[in-house]
Design a protein around this motif. Structure first.
Motif, PDB file in Angstrom:
ATOM      1  N   LYS A 254      -2.329  -5.230  -5.507  1.00 28.24           N
ATOM      2  CA  LYS A 254      -1.345  -4.193  -5.842  1.00 28.24           C
ATOM      3  C   LYS A 254      -1.728  -3.453  -7.120  1.00 28.24           C
ATOM      4  O   LYS A 254      -1.591  -2.227  -7.207  1.00 28.24           O
ATOM      5  CB  LYS A 254       0.053  -4.817  -5.981  1.00 28.24           C
ATOM      6  CG  LYS A 254       0.633  -5.316  -4.662  1.00 28.24           C
ATOM      7  CD  LYS A 254       2.052  -5.818  -4.815  1.00 28.24           C
ATOM      8  CE  LYS A 254       3.030  -4.672  -4.910  1.00 28.24           C
ATOM      9  NZ  LYS A 254       4.437  -5.142  -4.836  1.00 28.24           N
ATOM     10  N   THR A 255      -2.206  -4.187  -8.105  1.00 34.11           N
ATOM     11  CA  THR A 255      -2.610  -3.553  -9.369  1.00 34.11           C
ATOM     12  C   THR A 255      -3.820  -2.652  -9.143  1.00 34.11           C
ATOM     13  O   THR A 255      -3.890  -1.542  -9.687  1.00 34.11           O
ATOM     14  CB  THR A 255      -2.937  -4.623 -10.421  1.00 34.11           C
ATOM     15  OG1 THR A 255      -1.798  -5.473 -10.601  1.00 34.11           O
ATOM     16  CG2 THR A 255      -3.283  -3.988 -11.761  1.00 34.11           C
ATOM     17  N   SER A 256      -4.764  -3.103  -8.338  1.00 33.65           N
ATOM     18  CA  SER A 256      -5.971  -2.318  -8.069  1.00 33.65           C
ATOM     19  C   SER A 256      -5.635  -0.994  -7.397  1.00 33.65           C
ATOM     20  O   SER A 256      -6.101   0.071  -7.828  1.00 33.65           O
ATOM     21  CB  SER A 256      -6.932  -3.103  -7.168  1.00 33.65           C
ATOM     22  OG  SER A 256      -7.345  -4.301  -7.771  1.00 33.65           O
ATOM     23  N   PHE A 257      -4.831  -1.051  -6.348  1.00 30.83           N
ATOM     24  CA  PHE A 257      -4.513   0.162  -5.601  1.00 30.83           C
ATOM     25  C   PHE A 257      -3.468   1.023  -6.309  1.00 30.83           C
ATOM     26  O   PHE A 257      -3.304   2.191  -5.978  1.00 30.83           O
ATOM     27  CB  PHE A 257      -4.073  -0.180  -4.185  1.00 30.83           C
ATOM     28  CG  PHE A 257      -5.217  -0.510  -3.272  1.00 30.83           C
ATOM     29  CD1 PHE A 257      -5.990   0.499  -2.704  1.00 30.83           C
ATOM     30  CD2 PHE A 257      -5.544  -1.828  -2.990  1.00 30.83           C
ATOM     31  CE1 PHE A 257      -7.059   0.198  -1.878  1.00 30.83           C
ATOM     32  CE2 PHE A 257      -6.616  -2.147  -2.170  1.00 30.83           C
ATOM     33  CZ  PHE A 257      -7.381  -1.123  -1.610  1.00 30.83           C
ATOM     34  N   GLY A 258      -2.796   0.435  -7.296  1.00 32.12           N
ATOM     35  CA  GLY A 258      -1.873   1.225  -8.101  1.00 32.12           C
ATOM     36  C   GLY A 258      -2.609   2.257  -8.940  1.00 32.12           C
ATOM     37  O   GLY A 258      -2.021   3.255  -9.361  1.00 32.12           O
ATOM     38  N   GLN A 259      -3.886   1.993  -9.175  1.00 25.47           N
ATOM     39  CA  GLN A 259      -4.740   2.936  -9.906  1.00 25.47           C
ATOM     40  C   GLN A 259      -6.061   3.053  -9.145  1.00 25.47           C
ATOM     41  O   GLN A 259      -7.132   2.796  -9.677  1.00 25.47           O
ATOM     42  CB  GLN A 259      -4.978   2.446 -11.332  1.00 25.47           C
ATOM     43  CG  GLN A 259      -3.707   2.220 -12.130  1.00 25.47           C
ATOM     44  CD  GLN A 259      -4.004   1.705 -13.529  1.00 25.47           C
ATOM     45  OE1 GLN A 259      -4.467   2.432 -14.390  1.00 25.47           O
ATOM     46  NE2 GLN A 259      -3.718   0.423 -13.742  1.00 25.47           N
ATOM     47  N   ARG A 260      -5.963   3.437  -7.893  1.00 30.16           N
ATOM     48  CA  ARG A 260      -7.093   3.338  -6.970  1.00 30.16           C
ATOM     49  C   ARG A 260      -8.287   4.212  -7.351  1.00 30.16           C
ATOM     50  O   ARG A 260      -9.395   3.980  -6.878  1.00 30.16           O
ATOM     51  CB  ARG A 260      -6.649   3.623  -5.539  1.00 30.16           C
ATOM     52  CG  ARG A 260      -6.143   5.016  -5.265  1.00 30.16           C
ATOM     53  CD  ARG A 260      -5.632   5.119  -3.817  1.00 30.16           C
ATOM     54  NE  ARG A 260      -6.676   4.811  -2.859  1.00 30.16           N
ATOM     55  CZ  ARG A 260      -6.459   4.238  -1.671  1.00 30.16           C
ATOM     56  NH1 ARG A 260      -5.229   3.896  -1.312  1.00 30.16           N
ATOM     57  NH2 ARG A 260      -7.456   4.010  -0.846  1.00 30.16           N
ATOM     58  N   ARG A 261      -8.095   5.232  -8.183  1.00 30.23           N
ATOM     59  CA  ARG A 261      -9.222   6.086  -8.575  1.00 30.23           C
ATOM     60  C   ARG A 261     -10.037   5.486  -9.715  1.00 30.23           C
ATOM     61  O   ARG A 261     -11.115   5.973 -10.044  1.00 30.23           O
ATOM     62  CB  ARG A 261      -8.713   7.478  -8.965  1.00 30.23           C
ATOM     63  CG  ARG A 261      -8.137   8.255  -7.783  1.00 30.23           C
ATOM     64  CD  ARG A 261      -7.781   9.671  -8.161  1.00 30.23           C
ATOM     65  NE  ARG A 261      -7.249  10.417  -7.028  1.00 30.23           N
ATOM     66  CZ  ARG A 261      -6.884  11.694  -7.077  1.00 30.23           C
ATOM     67  NH1 ARG A 261      -6.980  12.364  -8.220  1.00 30.23           N
ATOM     68  NH2 ARG A 261      -6.415  12.303  -6.007  1.00 30.23           N
ATOM     69  N   LYS A 262      -9.500   4.437 -10.327  1.00 31.51           N
ATOM     70  CA  LYS A 262     -10.213   3.790 -11.428  1.00 31.51           C
ATOM     71  C   LYS A 262     -11.116   2.688 -10.884  1.00 31.51           C
ATOM     72  O   LYS A 262     -10.884   2.137  -9.809  1.00 31.51           O
ATOM     73  CB  LYS A 262      -9.221   3.190 -12.431  1.00 31.51           C
ATOM     74  CG  LYS A 262      -8.411   4.213 -13.203  1.00 31.51           C
ATOM     75  CD  LYS A 262      -7.566   3.526 -14.257  1.00 31.51           C
ATOM     76  CE  LYS A 262      -6.795   4.529 -15.111  1.00 31.51           C
ATOM     77  NZ  LYS A 262      -5.998   3.858 -16.163  1.00 31.51           N
ATOM     78  N   THR A 263     -12.135   2.337 -11.662  1.00 31.35           N
ATOM     79  CA  THR A 263     -12.937   1.175 -11.305  1.00 31.35           C
ATOM     80  C   THR A 263     -12.091  -0.078 -11.524  1.00 31.35           C
ATOM     81  O   THR A 263     -11.138  -0.068 -12.310  1.00 31.35           O
ATOM     82  CB  THR A 263     -14.207   1.088 -12.170  1.00 31.35           C
ATOM     83  OG1 THR A 263     -13.822   0.944 -13.535  1.00 31.35           O
ATOM     84  CG2 THR A 263     -15.071   2.321 -11.978  1.00 31.35           C
ATOM     85  N   LEU A 264     -12.467  -1.149 -10.877  1.00 30.38           N
ATOM     86  CA  LEU A 264     -11.685  -2.380 -10.967  1.00 30.38           C
ATOM     87  C   LEU A 264     -11.622  -2.925 -12.394  1.00 30.38           C
ATOM     88  O   LEU A 264     -10.603  -3.484 -12.801  1.00 30.38           O
ATOM     89  CB  LEU A 264     -12.258  -3.428 -10.007  1.00 30.38           C
ATOM     90  CG  LEU A 264     -12.044  -3.113  -8.519  1.00 30.38           C
ATOM     91  CD1 LEU A 264     -12.900  -4.027  -7.659  1.00 30.38           C
ATOM     92  CD2 LEU A 264     -10.581  -3.251  -8.139  1.00 30.38           C
ATOM     93  N   SER A 265     -12.681  -2.752 -13.158  1.00 33.20           N
ATOM     94  CA  SER A 265     -12.647  -3.264 -14.541  1.00 33.20           C
ATOM     95  C   SER A 265     -11.587  -2.566 -15.372  1.00 33.20           C
ATOM     96  O   SER A 265     -11.006  -3.164 -16.285  1.00 33.20           O
ATOM     97  CB  SER A 265     -14.020  -3.109 -15.209  1.00 33.20           C
ATOM     98  OG  SER A 265     -14.360  -1.741 -15.345  1.00 33.20           O
ATOM     99  N   ASN A 266     -11.308  -1.318 -15.038  1.00 30.71           N
ATOM    100  CA  ASN A 266     -10.265  -0.581 -15.752  1.00 30.71           C
ATOM    101  C   ASN A 266      -8.878  -0.865 -15.193  1.00 30.71           C
ATOM    102  O   ASN A 266      -7.932  -1.107 -15.938  1.00 30.71           O
ATOM    103  CB  ASN A 266     -10.546   0.923 -15.699  1.00 30.71           C
ATOM    104  CG  ASN A 266     -11.693   1.329 -16.604  1.00 30.71           C
ATOM    105  OD1 ASN A 266     -11.823   0.832 -17.711  1.00 30.71           O
ATOM    106  ND2 ASN A 266     -12.550   2.215 -16.127  1.00 30.71           N
ATOM    107  N   SER A 267      -8.759  -0.855 -13.875  1.00 29.93           N
ATOM    108  CA  SER A 267      -7.422  -1.049 -13.277  1.00 29.93           C
ATOM    109  C   SER A 267      -6.903  -2.467 -13.471  1.00 29.93           C
ATOM    110  O   SER A 267      -5.695  -2.691 -13.544  1.00 29.93           O
ATOM    111  CB  SER A 267      -7.444  -0.693 -11.789  1.00 29.93           C
ATOM    112  OG  SER A 267      -8.327  -1.530 -11.075  1.00 29.93           O
ATOM    113  N   LEU A 268      -7.813  -3.435 -13.593  1.00 30.58           N
ATOM    114  CA  LEU A 268      -7.393  -4.840 -13.728  1.00 30.58           C
ATOM    115  C   LEU A 268      -7.448  -5.339 -15.170  1.00 30.58           C
ATOM    116  O   LEU A 268      -7.372  -6.551 -15.419  1.00 30.58           O
ATOM    117  CB  LEU A 268      -8.265  -5.733 -12.840  1.00 30.58           C
ATOM    118  CG  LEU A 268      -8.159  -5.482 -11.334  1.00 30.58           C
ATOM    119  CD1 LEU A 268      -9.112  -6.389 -10.570  1.00 30.58           C
ATOM    120  CD2 LEU A 268      -6.722  -5.703 -10.838  1.00 30.58           C
TER     121      LEU A 268
END
Length: 254
Positions: A200-214
């Motif tokens: 949910k956190t990843s797709f909440g900011q889906r345009r960001k890389t995972l290191s940033n969104s998580l």
């Protein structure tokens, strides 16, 4: 009886279509079946005397009165499905069917997942766009999302049919799709609560890389050691999200 917009009601009108939807559940003579939102009973009528035991959840008092008058033997749970404690009614496996109200269809699927130890199969009607999200894989960049990742851990999803607006009264503004789901034999290797949070956190900011969104879950310095850190959530399969969850479990709060 008129459909009520606030309940997301669009009544299926064709009995042959309703029969095909019921047939997608397979042999129901040995299944306990729960229908969500029976409305005027077009699907219910094919299960009342066929399923091992049939119940229906109906939130609309007018629809409930209609069903009780039309089908004397129907067993109704007069409530909002999202608020029903399914374990109050079931201690062994059962199946779910329904023309799911489109405004809460994703919440219904989340609830089914939460009770997947009991719900062994389900057949549901969805807005076409929502159904495509449930079927999506990483190659489907625009529709791949949270439920696309979570569902395969619990169910194998298949398309049954698509329906035009004219199949309903009143007709919705979109096409619809019927999906069937069968429980898969898979034991998740990581914490399912953490996995859901990560997805949910990843797709909440889906345009960001995972290191940033998580970054709120795992610090970047630690995460940058992982091969997925520079990817976006749409690039990972559900099993890769499980790998990511295992990495985070082993590197957070040690």
């Amino acid at each position: 009886m008129k459909a009520k917009k606030h309940f997301g009601q669009h009544f299926l009108t064709n009995k042959d279509t309703a029969q095909r939807i019921v047939d997608a559940l397979g042999d129901i003579s040995q299944q306990d079946v729960l229908e969500i939102g029976p409305g005027m009973g077009v699907i219910s009528q094919f299960m009342l005397h066929t399923a091992k035991r049939f119940r229906a959840v109906e939130i609309d008092p007018e629809a409930a009165s209609y069903l009780e008058a039309e089908f004397a033997s129907i067993e109704l749970i007069k409530a909002d499905f999202l608020k029903v404690d399914l374990r109050k009614y079931y201690t062994t496996s059962f199946s779910i069917i329904g023309n799911f109200p489109y405004n809460i269809s994703s919440q219904i699927v989340f609830k089914i997942i939460e009770n997947s130890d009991l719900v062994n199969r389900w057949v549901g009607m969805f807005q076409l766009e929502m159904g495509e999200r449930l079927l999506a894989t990483p190659k489907d960049k625009k529709t791949y999302g949270i439920l696309s990742v979570l569902l395969p851990f619990y169910y194998k999803i298949e398309r049954v049919m698509t329906l035009p607006p004219g199949a309903f009264n009143p007709p919705p503004k979109v096409n619809s799709i019927v999906l069937k789901a069968e429980k898969v034999d898979y034991t998740m290797r990581c914490n399912p609560i953490l996995l859901k949070q990560i997805v949910k956190t990843s797709f909440g900011q889906r345009r960001k890389t995972l290191s940033n969104s998580l970054a709120t879950i795992i610090d970047k310095e630690t995460f940058n050691q992982h091969q997925f850190s520079t990817l976006r959530p749409e690039n990972l399969t559900h099993l890769q999200f499980e790998e990511l969850c295992l990495f985070i479990e082993s590197n957070v709060n040690r």
